[in-house]
Motif scaffolding. Structure first.
Motif, PDB file in Angstrom:
ATOM      1  N   GLN A 184       5.561  68.332  71.356  1.00  0.00           N
ATOM      2  CA  GLN A 184       5.792  69.188  69.913  1.00  0.00           C
ATOM      3  C   GLN A 184       5.213  70.310  69.938  1.00  0.00           C
ATOM      4  O   GLN A 184       3.912  71.340  69.165  1.00  0.00           O
ATOM      5  N   ALA A 185       5.142  71.406  71.009  1.00  0.00           N
ATOM      6  CA  ALA A 185       3.952  73.234  71.434  1.00  0.00           C
ATOM      7  C   ALA A 185       4.451  73.488  69.705  1.00  0.00           C
ATOM      8  O   ALA A 185       3.643  74.804  70.170  1.00  0.00           O
ATOM      9  N   GLY A 189       9.059  76.031  61.453  1.00  0.00           N
ATOM     10  CA  GLY A 189       8.957  77.615  61.199  1.00  0.00           C
ATOM     11  C   GLY A 189       8.406  78.554  62.164  1.00  0.00           C
ATOM     12  O   GLY A 189       8.143  80.221  61.179  1.00  0.00           O
ATOM     13  N   GLN A 190       7.901  77.987  62.895  1.00  0.00           N
ATOM     14  CA  GLN A 190       7.943  79.359  64.130  1.00  0.00           C
ATOM     15  C   GLN A 190       8.444  80.137  64.675  1.00  0.00           C
ATOM     16  O   GLN A 190       9.365  79.324  65.387  1.00  0.00           O
ATOM     17  N   ILE A 191       8.033  81.297  64.662  1.00  0.00           N
ATOM     18  CA  ILE A 191      10.039  81.927  64.341  1.00  0.00           C
ATOM     19  C   ILE A 191       9.720  83.153  66.380  1.00  0.00           C
ATOM     20  O   ILE A 191       8.449  83.526  66.554  1.00  0.00           O
ATOM     21  N   LEU A 192      10.448  83.097  66.912  1.00  0.00           N
ATOM     22  CA  LEU A 192      10.761  84.188  68.012  1.00  0.00           C
ATOM     23  C   LEU A 192      10.778  84.645  67.758  1.00  0.00           C
ATOM     24  O   LEU A 192      10.096  86.356  68.314  1.00  0.00           O
ATOM     25  N   PHE A 193      11.503  85.726  67.083  1.00  0.00           N
ATOM     26  CA  PHE A 193      11.998  86.835  67.169  1.00  0.00           C
ATOM     27  C   PHE A 193      12.284  86.571  65.351  1.00  0.00           C
ATOM     28  O   PHE A 193      12.587  86.444  64.041  1.00  0.00           O
ATOM     29  N   TYR A 195      12.304  88.330  62.480  1.00  0.00           N
ATOM     30  CA  TYR A 195      13.597  88.697  61.685  1.00  0.00           C
ATOM     31  C   TYR A 195      14.607  87.809  60.692  1.00  0.00           C
ATOM     32  O   TYR A 195      14.158  86.422  61.009  1.00  0.00           O
ATOM     33  N   GLU A 196      15.216  88.158  59.960  1.00  0.00           N
ATOM     34  CA  GLU A 196      15.998  86.731  58.904  1.00  0.00           C
ATOM     35  C   GLU A 196      16.392  86.148  58.944  1.00  0.00           C
ATOM     36  O   GLU A 196      17.593  86.576  59.505  1.00  0.00           O
ATOM     37  N   GLY A 197      16.209  84.813  59.068  1.00  0.00           N
ATOM     38  CA  GLY A 197      16.546  84.116  59.485  1.00  0.00           C
ATOM     39  C   GLY A 197      16.503  83.842  61.364  1.00  0.00           C
ATOM     40  O   GLY A 197      17.284  83.203  62.126  1.00  0.00           O
ATOM     41  N   GLY A 198      14.901  84.359  61.907  1.00  0.00           N
ATOM     42  CA  GLY A 198      14.863  84.258  63.362  1.00  0.00           C
ATOM     43  C   GLY A 198      15.029  82.314  63.814  1.00  0.00           C
ATOM     44  O   GLY A 198      15.262  81.865  63.157  1.00  0.00           O
ATOM     45  N   ASN A 203      13.969  74.809  67.679  1.00  0.00           N
ATOM     46  CA  ASN A 203      15.219  75.002  67.719  1.00  0.00           C
ATOM     47  C   ASN A 203      15.631  75.086  69.076  1.00  0.00           C
ATOM     48  O   ASN A 203      16.350  74.636  69.925  1.00  0.00           O
ATOM     49  N   LEU A 204      14.767  76.202  69.192  1.00  0.00           N
ATOM     50  CA  LEU A 204      15.360  77.224  70.765  1.00  0.00           C
ATOM     51  C   LEU A 204      15.307  76.086  72.132  1.00  0.00           C
ATOM     52  O   LEU A 204      15.650  76.209  72.726  1.00  0.00           O
TER      53      LEU A 204
END
Length: 358
Positions: A184-185, A189-193, A195-198, A203-204
């Motif tokens: 669970q690193a 809500g933590q986004i890679l890119f 942008y809207e809907g990043g 999930n990645l």
């Protein structure tokens, strides 16, 4: 595995699983029966997981057969982008005008910004006045997985460029992503890119682990990987994951992510009787068109609709659109794919290790 296989059948099942879940969310705002029964994941996640495993296996084969990196990228673009662009056009010029409550729909810049979706990495979720009274105003909630899929294609390309496009490289990629998921690193809500809907990193990591699992099986390239014994053990592993997840949900991904790819690829080998479906593969079209069609039906019915009725009607309508997409867009585009000198490419990408594996 030979050309007689059930990969197209599995992709079709995956698309149907995705179509099955969304009516419960869009039409009634409740969990689907799979989510309700397991408490772990909805049918749509099972479908997307299936897509990523199959994709990892098949795209690894595509890269092996490609004569160059450019051919590989061209083939991937031809498979995804033409149908995606046409979807955006149908959404903007047909579905949008039917659904919008805006008097200035065609004068709004947001309308034409929707074509950003055709770039894969620039998700634009809304259209002016479209589906604004539904449970969610998102026009096509299925498109969020496409950037992750394209990123997985890029991971294979990086592996090939680094000289580690082989089973060892796929194993390392899988285990790295597996460790990130199980530990669970990344928080929700933590986004890679940005942008809207990043892409969310959770999930990645999850989908790349499954994609790499499919690639691993392809790159091992031994008959035992799809043997009845291995497939049975994998099936028991998935069952054990579901059972253990009822005790502590954290056990579910720890077991499931390791077993699921082997079960999926083993099933593909056993479904050779359905290989005739390769001639008409509507799975991508179903995946692209189902969500906006379901949204349109929900709006017509006042913002709510019986999930089973919504599923059946949307499946019928979407099948027609998917058939049109296959015959008019996808199949003609695929005929433009570049061929390749498989063995020459194979040695340059995989080196002597992969040469022995073949």
């Amino acid at each position: 595995m030979g050309r007689e296989n059930g990969f197209t059948a599995l992709r079709l099942i995956a698309a149907v699983l995705v179509i099955f879940t969304h009516p419960y969310v869009l039409g009634a705002n409740i969990a689907d029966p799979v989510q309700a029964a397991t408490g772990l994941l909805p049918a749509s996640t099972v479908g997307v997981d299936l897509f990523f495993v199959v994709s990892g296996y098949l795209i690894s084969g595509s890269l092996r057969r490609s004569a160059s990196f450019g051919d590989y990228l061209r083939n991937r673009a031809l498979r995804i982008l033409p149908a995606l662009f046409v979807l955006c056009a149908v959404t903007v010029f047909v579905i949008g005008p039917l659904a919008t409550t805006s008097d200035s729909y065609f004068r709004e810049s947001e309308t034409y910004a929707y074509f950003r979706n055709a770039l894969v990495y620039a998700w634009q979720p809304f259209l002016p006045g479209v589906f604004e009274t539904n449970t969610t105003p998102v026009v096509n909630g299925s498109l969020w997985t496409l950037p992750i899929e394209a990123t997985c294609y890029g991971f294979l390309l990086v592996m090939a460029w680094c000289g580690c496009f082989n089973w060892r490289g796929a194993l390392v990629l899988m285990l790295m992503c597996y460790a990130l998921v199980v530990s669970q690193a990344f928080p929700f809500g933590q986004i890679l890119f940005h942008y809207e809907g990043g892409m969310e990193l959770r999930n990645l990591s999850r989908f790349t682990a499954l994609f790499a699992g499919g690639a691993l099986i392809k790159l091992i390239d031994r008959p035992w990987t799809v043997s009845p014994a291995v497939t049975l053990l994998a099936g028991l592993g998935v069952a054990a994951a579901l059972a253990a997840g009822q005790i502590d949900w954290r056990w579910f991904p720890a077991i499931y992510l390791l077993a699921w790819p082997w079960l999926v690829i083993g099933l593909a080998a056993r479904l050779s009787a359905f290989s005739a479906l390769d001639r008409v593969d509507i799975s991508y079209g179903l995946y692209l068109y189902a969500f906006p069609i379901q949204q349109l039906l929900v709006q017509v019915n006042g913002g709510a609709m019986d999930p089973i009725t919504l599923f059946l009607i949307s499946a019928a309508v979407t099948t027609i659109l998917a058939l049109a997409s296959w015959f008019l867009i996808e199949r003609p585009a695929m005929r433009l794919k570049a061929g390749g000198a498989a063995f020459r490419q194979h040695r340059s990408f995989d080196g002597h290790v992969a040469g022995r594996l073949r």
